[in-house]
Scaffold this active site. Structure first.
Site, mmCIF file in Angstrom:
data_model
loop_
_atom_site.group_PDB
_atom_site.id
_atom_site.type_symbol
_atom_site.label_atom_id
_atom_site.label_comp_id
_atom_site.label_asym_id
_atom_site.label_seq_id
_atom_site.Cartn_x
_atom_site.Cartn_y
_atom_site.Cartn_z
ATOM 1 N N TYR A 54 -4.545 -16.597 -12.518
ATOM 2 C CA TYR A 54 -5.498 -15.892 -11.662
ATOM 3 C C TYR A 54 -5.399 -14.385 -11.835
ATOM 4 O O TYR A 54 -4.303 -13.843 -11.969
ATOM 5 C CB TYR A 54 -5.189 -16.231 -10.203
ATOM 6 C CG TYR A 54 -6.091 -15.549 -9.217
ATOM 7 C CD1 TYR A 54 -7.361 -16.065 -8.968
ATOM 8 C CD2 TYR A 54 -5.703 -14.384 -8.560
ATOM 9 C CE1 TYR A 54 -8.208 -15.443 -8.079
ATOM 10 C CE2 TYR A 54 -6.555 -13.757 -7.666
ATOM 11 C CZ TYR A 54 -7.801 -14.293 -7.428
ATOM 12 O OH TYR A 54 -8.641 -13.666 -6.547
ATOM 13 N N TRP A 57 -7.659 -10.220 -11.935
ATOM 14 C CA TRP A 57 -8.792 -9.310 -12.125
ATOM 15 C C TRP A 57 -8.679 -8.538 -13.419
ATOM 16 O O TRP A 57 -8.810 -7.308 -13.433
ATOM 17 C CB TRP A 57 -8.888 -8.355 -10.942
ATOM 18 C CG TRP A 57 -9.758 -8.887 -9.856
ATOM 19 C CD1 TRP A 57 -9.431 -9.842 -8.945
ATOM 20 C CD2 TRP A 57 -11.103 -8.481 -9.568
ATOM 21 N NE1 TRP A 57 -10.496 -10.064 -8.099
ATOM 22 C CE2 TRP A 57 -11.528 -9.240 -8.457
ATOM 23 C CE3 TRP A 57 -11.983 -7.564 -10.138
ATOM 24 C CZ2 TRP A 57 -12.802 -9.104 -7.901
ATOM 25 C CZ3 TRP A 57 -13.246 -7.428 -9.589
ATOM 26 C CH2 TRP A 57 -13.653 -8.198 -8.481
HETATM 27 N N1 LIG Z 1 -0.994 -9.572 1.111
HETATM 28 C C1 LIG Z 1 -2.104 -9.527 0.385
HETATM 29 N N2 LIG Z 1 -2.086 -9.985 -0.865
HETATM 30 C C2 LIG Z 1 -3.225 -9.972 -1.595
HETATM 31 C C3 LIG Z 1 -4.422 -9.472 -1.050
HETATM 32 C C4 LIG Z 1 -4.407 -8.978 0.285
HETATM 33 O O1 LIG Z 1 -5.426 -8.527 0.835
HETATM 34 N N3 LIG Z 1 -3.221 -9.019 0.959
HETATM 35 N N4 LIG Z 1 -5.574 -9.530 -1.804
HETATM 36 C C5 LIG Z 1 -5.657 -10.634 -2.739
HETATM 37 C C6 LIG Z 1 -6.857 -10.572 -3.550
HETATM 38 S S1 LIG Z 1 -8.347 -10.581 -2.695
HETATM 39 C C7 LIG Z 1 -6.831 -10.605 -4.890
HETATM 40 S S2 LIG Z 1 -8.307 -10.789 -5.735
HETATM 41 C C8 LIG Z 1 -5.560 -10.565 -5.645
HETATM 42 C C9 LIG Z 1 -5.646 -9.679 -6.879
HETATM 43 O O2 LIG Z 1 -4.576 -9.903 -7.705
HETATM 44 P P1 LIG Z 1 -4.666 -9.618 -9.286
HETATM 45 O O3 LIG Z 1 -6.037 -9.870 -9.775
HETATM 46 O O4 LIG Z 1 -3.577 -10.357 -9.943
HETATM 47 O O5 LIG Z 1 -4.382 -8.062 -9.325
HETATM 48 P P2 LIG Z 1 -4.659 -6.995 -10.460
HETATM 49 O O6 LIG Z 1 -3.766 -5.866 -10.128
HETATM 50 O O7 LIG Z 1 -6.107 -6.690 -10.551
HETATM 51 O O8 LIG Z 1 -4.141 -7.701 -11.787
HETATM 52 C C10 LIG Z 1 -4.856 -7.734 -12.965
HETATM 53 C C11 LIG Z 1 -3.869 -7.587 -14.111
HETATM 54 O O9 LIG Z 1 -4.572 -7.809 -15.339
HETATM 55 C C12 LIG Z 1 -4.152 -6.834 -16.298
HETATM 56 N N5 LIG Z 1 -5.232 -6.664 -17.292
HETATM 57 C C13 LIG Z 1 -6.295 -5.836 -17.249
HETATM 58 N N6 LIG Z 1 -7.064 -5.991 -18.327
HETATM 59 C C14 LIG Z 1 -6.479 -6.935 -19.100
HETATM 60 C C15 LIG Z 1 -6.818 -7.521 -20.354
HETATM 61 O O10 LIG Z 1 -7.813 -7.211 -20.993
HETATM 62 N N7 LIG Z 1 -5.973 -8.494 -20.822
HETATM 63 C C16 LIG Z 1 -4.847 -8.867 -20.162
HETATM 64 N N8 LIG Z 1 -4.105 -9.820 -20.712
HETATM 65 N N9 LIG Z 1 -4.518 -8.315 -18.971
HETATM 66 C C17 LIG Z 1 -5.322 -7.370 -18.442
HETATM 67 C C18 LIG Z 1 -3.902 -5.592 -15.467
HETATM 68 O O11 LIG Z 1 -3.073 -4.688 -16.169
HETATM 69 C C19 LIG Z 1 -3.271 -6.186 -14.193
HETATM 70 O O12 LIG Z 1 -1.885 -6.254 -14.306
HETATM 71 O O13 LIG Z 1 -4.514 -10.075 -4.792
HETATM 72 C C20 LIG Z 1 -4.410 -10.820 -3.599
HETATM 73 N N10 LIG Z 1 -3.212 -10.483 -2.870
HETATM 74 N N1 LIG Z 2 -11.404 -0.008 -4.186
HETATM 75 C C1 LIG Z 2 -11.192 -1.331 -4.157
HETATM 76 N N2 LIG Z 2 -12.239 -2.166 -3.923
HETATM 77 C C2 LIG Z 2 -12.029 -3.509 -3.877
HETATM 78 C C3 LIG Z 2 -10.754 -4.078 -4.119
HETATM 79 C C4 LIG Z 2 -9.665 -3.170 -4.344
HETATM 80 O O1 LIG Z 2 -8.506 -3.590 -4.520
HETATM 81 N N3 LIG Z 2 -9.928 -1.820 -4.355
HETATM 82 N N4 LIG Z 2 -10.594 -5.458 -4.131
HETATM 83 C C5 LIG Z 2 -11.790 -6.263 -4.310
HETATM 84 C C6 LIG Z 2 -11.541 -7.676 -3.982
HETATM 85 S S1 LIG Z 2 -10.876 -8.678 -5.178
HETATM 86 C C7 LIG Z 2 -11.853 -8.200 -2.786
HETATM 87 S S2 LIG Z 2 -11.502 -9.829 -2.477
HETATM 88 C C8 LIG Z 2 -12.512 -7.400 -1.744
HETATM 89 C C9 LIG Z 2 -11.760 -7.517 -0.424
HETATM 90 O O2 LIG Z 2 -12.596 -7.262 0.644
HETATM 91 P P1 LIG Z 2 -12.007 -7.446 2.117
HETATM 92 O O3 LIG Z 2 -11.174 -8.644 2.182
HETATM 93 O O4 LIG Z 2 -13.155 -7.360 3.068
HETATM 94 O O5 LIG Z 2 -11.125 -6.108 2.195
HETATM 95 P P2 LIG Z 2 -9.793 -5.709 2.992
HETATM 96 O O6 LIG Z 2 -9.492 -4.319 2.545
HETATM 97 O O7 LIG Z 2 -8.733 -6.735 2.840
HETATM 98 O O8 LIG Z 2 -10.187 -5.666 4.527
HETATM 99 C C10 LIG Z 2 -11.358 -5.041 5.007
HETATM 100 C C11 LIG Z 2 -11.129 -4.466 6.385
HETATM 101 O O9 LIG Z 2 -10.758 -5.489 7.294
HETATM 102 C C12 LIG Z 2 -9.820 -4.971 8.204
HETATM 103 N N5 LIG Z 2 -9.061 -6.067 8.811
HETATM 104 C C13 LIG Z 2 -7.854 -6.540 8.455
HETATM 105 N N6 LIG Z 2 -7.479 -7.563 9.238
HETATM 106 C C14 LIG Z 2 -8.466 -7.736 10.131
HETATM 107 C C15 LIG Z 2 -8.667 -8.643 11.202
HETATM 108 O O10 LIG Z 2 -7.866 -9.520 11.476
HETATM 109 N N7 LIG Z 2 -9.821 -8.515 11.902
HETATM 110 C C16 LIG Z 2 -10.739 -7.561 11.634
HETATM 111 N N8 LIG Z 2 -11.832 -7.521 12.376
HETATM 112 N N9 LIG Z 2 -10.579 -6.688 10.622
HETATM 113 C C17 LIG Z 2 -9.466 -6.789 9.879
HETATM 114 C C18 LIG Z 2 -8.980 -4.043 7.369
HETATM 115 O O11 LIG Z 2 -8.350 -3.077 8.203
HETATM 116 C C19 LIG Z 2 -10.016 -3.432 6.437
HETATM 117 O O12 LIG Z 2 -10.508 -2.201 6.937
HETATM 118 O O13 LIG Z 2 -12.554 -6.020 -2.080
HETATM 119 C C20 LIG Z 2 -12.918 -5.758 -3.433
HETATM 120 N N10 LIG Z 2 -13.079 -4.334 -3.597
HETATM 121 MO MO LIG Z 3 -10.093 -10.569 -4.222
#
Ligand SMILES: Nc1nc2c(c(=O)[nH]1)N[C@H]1C(S)=C(S)[C@@H](COP(=O)(O)OP(=O)(O)OC[C@H]3O[C@@H](n4cnc5c(=O)[nH]c(N)nc54)[C@H](O)[C@@H]3O)O[C@H]1N2
Ligand SMILES: Nc1nc2c(c(=O)[nH]1)N[C@H]1C(S)=C(S)[C@@H](COP(=O)(O)OP(=O)(O)OC[C@H]3O[C@@H](n4cnc5c(=O)[nH]c(N)nc54)[C@H](O)[C@@H]3O)O[C@H]1N2
Ligand SMILES: [Mo]
Length: 821
Positions: free
Chosen positions: A151, A153
């Site tokens: 999994y 990004w």
């Molecule tokens: N506690 C907590 N944990 C969370 C979240 C949260 O809100 N709270 N958010 C979650 C969410 S929504 C998501 S989507 C995940 C994201 O988790 P990840 O998608 O695993 O996070 P990234 O840091 O985007 O990791 C992408 C990796 O791919 C590598 N990469 C980039 N380009 C390439 C390429 O061309 N080839 C290869 N082989 N590698 C490449 C980058 O260097 C990076 O290390 O984290 C989750 N974890």
């Molecule tokens: N710049 C940037 N943009 C991104 C990403 C990134 O890493 N960086 N990640 C991307 C990805 S993969 C995803 S999945 C999306 C994530 O999108 P979301 O999941 O919507 O983003 P979060 O930042 O986890 O949370 C959004 C807001 O919810 C609030 N929040 C947290 N807990 C609660 C709660 O229990 N109740 C309420 N009402 N609010 C709460 C947080 O304080 C925050 O301001 O964003 C995408 N966009």
């Molecule tokens: Mo995500």
């Protein structure tokens, strides 16, 4: 209100503008000729954070910024030079020393992953090792022992789609264990299909012009679009923010529901009302509103009768008929800490006006997260505005610019994980029984063979012997990092393909150095929803050090396994890019839209904008269902909105009942203890995409005392003798991390926030190593949201914190490991 971000932002803008000036300075060719150097050139490419214009001089990147005409500031676009030239790049193929020393007994891992030094090897040697191990594990344990879920990004691009390429290769060579779902929408994407017939997250939203014209009230719950709209899965079309600006200036009633005064709250300022519930208590808040609607008979019974099933069961629950607890606003207030009067006021406001309920995804990334959006849909159904212009709900206005009016669907496709190879079909093992809900990877490593309840069925946890991560960072994204680190020692082989020495790469046996997207040719779209542009992604510089493209790595290995033809389909990289482009061109031709020939498109290095789809500019989600629910039923068993789901009810789960319910999370303020009295939130940061770019100069804009910032309420900080800028140790029974204090009145008391994405950086090899770079997941609960979805609980964590008084350990997160240059 705290000025941390405003202050930081000013610093950045200063830095930002001098940076832009530097890029502009190099352009006069005369200035360069004086040094007899190759002239600077600009190249168009793209990243998740939008189309980019990158400046190169003498093979070095010297500047980068937006490529779209209506430019606006997006920090993420400014650091391509760091992405390519940073010292934390993996420069050569590397193998862990203990792994090399133990090659004759790989079956018995030495437990030293992440605690060992590395040895540089040639690509040939690296390929040999990978080939041997893959053959051995396949032969001895079959496809069900090979984890290809990978999994993450990884970078944009139709061809160099890291995870897809890995899976294409693993499939052609016999199969692998895959994953379902995401860390993003783990809970909603499983429950919503039962309720609405689809996930409601990756579907078109009622368009912005409709909202601007028809909505009176817009609620923004659990969303921070001013941060999260910086990116998209393909590449951002960058238009969502413009509509939020229009919304801000429209004079409509805006209600923001978030425990933090987020960047979005700051952006709206006094034009919005900020309501701060306790984290992960939105369900009681919404039940309180629903109760008020019911008892004041403001709910739309006619809508409920015609378009939903099971409302009576839910109404009985609201009245407390099953559990003796009436879900009154007072009951709700007691849990969510929003005053009962405010809850009543919201009920009236929503019912008396055309109201759009927008929700982000944070609140469902928590224990029992299934209930959040189910309750919200139910609330919207009670308001009776689903399918009306500007009413109902939308779960993607904060993501990938949902709601931006669509353009003609002239879409450039991408490489497939399932190439057409019928002659290999009977050699590809069926591993579907083992397909894992993605966030349950550690359970699989710990208890192979066990059964896991999932969405009414059972999954058998695979016995993973070989992990190959390509394009993701589990040592950032997975919860309870110490538990992951222990479980991660169990497989026989861990291969990681990465451009950078992330913690995941440091915890591998074999590390393959991969090019960044700026070192290879590709093509992408912008606008996951809008199909707005087609963007050439031209190679900006040659591959750095010994880095190779994921595509080439798997092509080489495919050749070794005798499936190169099936892998490449006889195409060169440029052949693929042209092939993808021409599929879009075929559609364009059928729609009578002119597109340049591929050669011209590529040579001109210009972005193509698709024409607006005029028929869908004022599209309203679920309007067709509302117009005729018989002809246009939802994809649910009843064809209607399922407020009570017989399907879910029949699963007999104690953690997800037949109707939306308040089920206490394992950890939240309501069950906090004196040892761990604080709720930790882990939002996404504007200056990063997850862990990506943590090492760049953008870090100077947010790091405090050279650590990840922790946002603390001033009174909570004062109680512990902590001042702004102090080092803080945040801890619980799962682990401990070091952060820098930011005192912020814009966060509730007894709540702290540490953004997701800081690179894990353990201070020692122990089981409870202090993370020196503040990776919040060290502290977070690792369990499934419920038996239904088994999603991630990233927002579920109780912690304690104190002033850190020892000698600050040196940060090593962004240094290559021992043995690596
Ligand atoms: N506690 C907590 N944990 C969370 C979240 C949260 O809100 N709270 N958010 C979650 C969410 S929504 C998501 S989507 C995940 C994201 O988790 P990840 O998608 O695993 O996070 P990234 O840091 O985007 O990791 C992408 C990796 O791919 C590598 N990469 C980039 N380009 C390439 C390429 O061309 N080839 C290869 N082989 N590698 C490449 C980058 O260097 C990076 O290390 O984290 C989750 N974890
Ligand atoms: N710049 C940037 N943009 C991104 C990403 C990134 O890493 N960086 N990640 C991307 C990805 S993969 C995803 S999945 C999306 C994530 O999108 P979301 O999941 O919507 O983003 P979060 O930042 O986890 O949370 C959004 C807001 O919810 C609030 N929040 C947290 N807990 C609660 C709660 O229990 N109740 C309420 N009402 N609010 C709460 C947080 O304080 C925050 O301001 O964003 C995408 N966009
Ligand atoms: Mo995500």
């Amino acid at each position: 209100m705290n000025t941390f971000w405003n202050m930081k932002r000013r610093t950045f803008l200063k830095g930002g503008s001098s940076f832009v000036a530097a890029a502009a300075l190099v352009s006069p060719a005369s200035a360069l000729r004086a040094f007899a150097q190759a002239p600077a050139k600009t190249v168009i490419t793209a990243a998740h954070w939008g189309p980019l214009e990158v400046t190169v001089e003498n093979g070095k990147i010297t500047g980068s910024g937006p490529a779209l005409a209506d430019r606006r500031e997006n920090y993420l676009q400014s650091v391509v030079a760091d992405q390519v030239h940073h010292r934390v790049r993996v420069k050569q193929p590397m193998v862990r020393k203990g792994f090399l020393d133990g090659l004759d007994d790989v079956e018995t891992p030495d437990g030293k992953r992440g605690k060992d030094e590395f040895v540089a090897v040639s690509w040939e040697r690296a390929y040999d090792l990978v080939e041997q191990q893959l053959r051995r594990v396949r032969q001895e344990h079959g496809a069900k022992s090979i984890w290809g879920g990978s999994y993450g990004w990884y970078s944009s691009g139709s061809l160099h789609a890291a995870q897809t390429l890995l899976q294409r290769f693993l499939r052609l060579t016999g199969g692998y264990v895959d994953r379902v779902n995401s860390y993003s929408t783990g809970a909603i994407s499983v429950i919503m299909p039962h309720i609405m017939g689809n996930a409601e997250t990756t579907v078109p939203q009622t368009t912005w012009p409709v909202i601007l014209e028809h909505s009176d009230v817009v609620m923004i719950m659990s969303a921070n679009p001013m941060n999260t709209l910086e990116i998209a899965w393909t590449s951002s079309d960058e238009k969502g923010r413009l509509y939020f600006e229009k919304l801000r200036d429209s004079g409509k009633r805006i209600i923001i529901i978030d425990p933090m005064y987020s960047e979005t709250a700051r952006f709206f300022g006094d034009r919005a009302e900020w309501i701060a519930p306790n984290p992960t208590t939105d369900v009681p808040l919404m039940l309180g509103i629903a109760h008020e609607l019911l008892t004041t008979e403001r709910h739309d019974q006619a809508f409920l009768d015609e378009y939903t099933v099971g409302f009576e069961r839910f109404a009985a629950y609201l009245r407390g008929e099953d559990d003796g607890t009436e879900k009154t606003p007072e009951w709700a207030a007691n849990i969510c800490d929003v005053p009962a009067d405010k809850i009543r006021e919201l009920a009236t406001l929503f019912a008396d006006n055309r109201t759009m309920l927008m929700a982000g995804w944070a609140m469902q990334r928590a224990d029992k997260g299934e209930q959040t959006h189910w309750t919200l849909v139910t609330l919207a159904a009670m308001l009776g505005q689903i399918g009306l212009p500007g009413g109902g709900f939308g779960f993607s206005y904060h993501y990938s610019n949902g709601g931006v009016p669509p353009h003609e669907a002239i879409v450039v496709p991408g490489i497939s994980a399932t190439p057409d190879a019928p002659h290999l079909a009977d050699q590809i093992e069926d591993t579907s029984e083992y397909t894992l809900p993605v966030a349950r990877i550690v359970e699989a490593l710990e208890n192979p063979g066990d059964k896991l309840d999932y969405n009414g069925g059972q999954v058998t946890l695979p016995d993973i012997r070989l992990i190959w991560w390509c394009g993701g960072n589990p040592f950032h994204h997975h919860q309870d990092t110490n538990r992951l680190r222990r479980a991660w020692q169990k497989p026989e082989v861990v291969i990681v393909s990465e451009p950078y020495w992330t913690a995941t790469a440091k915890h591998a046996d074999i590390v393959l150095p991969i090019t960044t997207s700026y070192e290879r040719d590709d093509i992408t779209m912008t606008g996951d929803f809008s199909n707005m542009h087609i963007v050439p992604m031209k190679k900006v510089v040659e591959p750095q050090h010994e880095a190779r493209d994921d595509y080439e790595v798997f092509r080489e290995l495919s050749a070794r396994f005798g499936v190169e033809q099936e892998y490449s389909e006889g195409r060169t990289q440029m052949g693929w890019i042209k092939h993808f482009y021409e599929q879009a061109a075929d559609v364009a031709r059928a729609k009578r839209v002119r597109m340049p020939r591929f050669q011209q498109f590529w040579e001109e290095n210009a972005i193509i904008k698709n024409p607006v789809d005029k028929s869908r500019g004022d599209w309203v989600r679920h309007a067709d269902f509302r117009e005729d629910p018989v002809l246009n039923p939802l994809g649910t068993p009843s064809g209607k909105i399922e407020i009570f789901s017989e399907t879910i009810d029949a699963m007999n789960y104690d953690d997800c009942l037949g109707h939306p319910s308040w089920l206490e999370p394992v950890e939240y303020l309501g069950n906090a203890t004196p040892e761990h009295p604080i709720h930790l939130m882990t939002p996404h940061l504007a200056y990063r995409l997850h862990s990506q770019l943590n090492y760049t100069r953008l870090r100077d804009e947010y790091a405090v005392a050279n650590r990840e910032p922790v946002f603390l309420h001033p009174e909570d900080a004062a109680e512990r003798g902590i001042a702004d800028g102090d080092l803080v140790r945040v801890y619980n029974d799962r682990g401990q991390i070091l952060c820098g204090a930011v005192l912020d009145e814009g966060i509730k008391r007894r709540v702290i926030a540490i953004h997701e994405g800081a690179w894990y950086d353990p201070a020692d090899d122990g089981d409870n190593a202090l993370c020196k770079n503040g990776n919040m997941n060290v502290l977070v609960v690792d369990r499934g949201t419920s038996k239904l979805a088994q999603g991630t609980c990233g927002y579920t964590a109780l912690v304690q914190f104190e002033k850190f008084t020892g000698t600050a350990p040196e940060l090593t997160a962004f240094e290559p490991p021992i043995g690596a240059a």
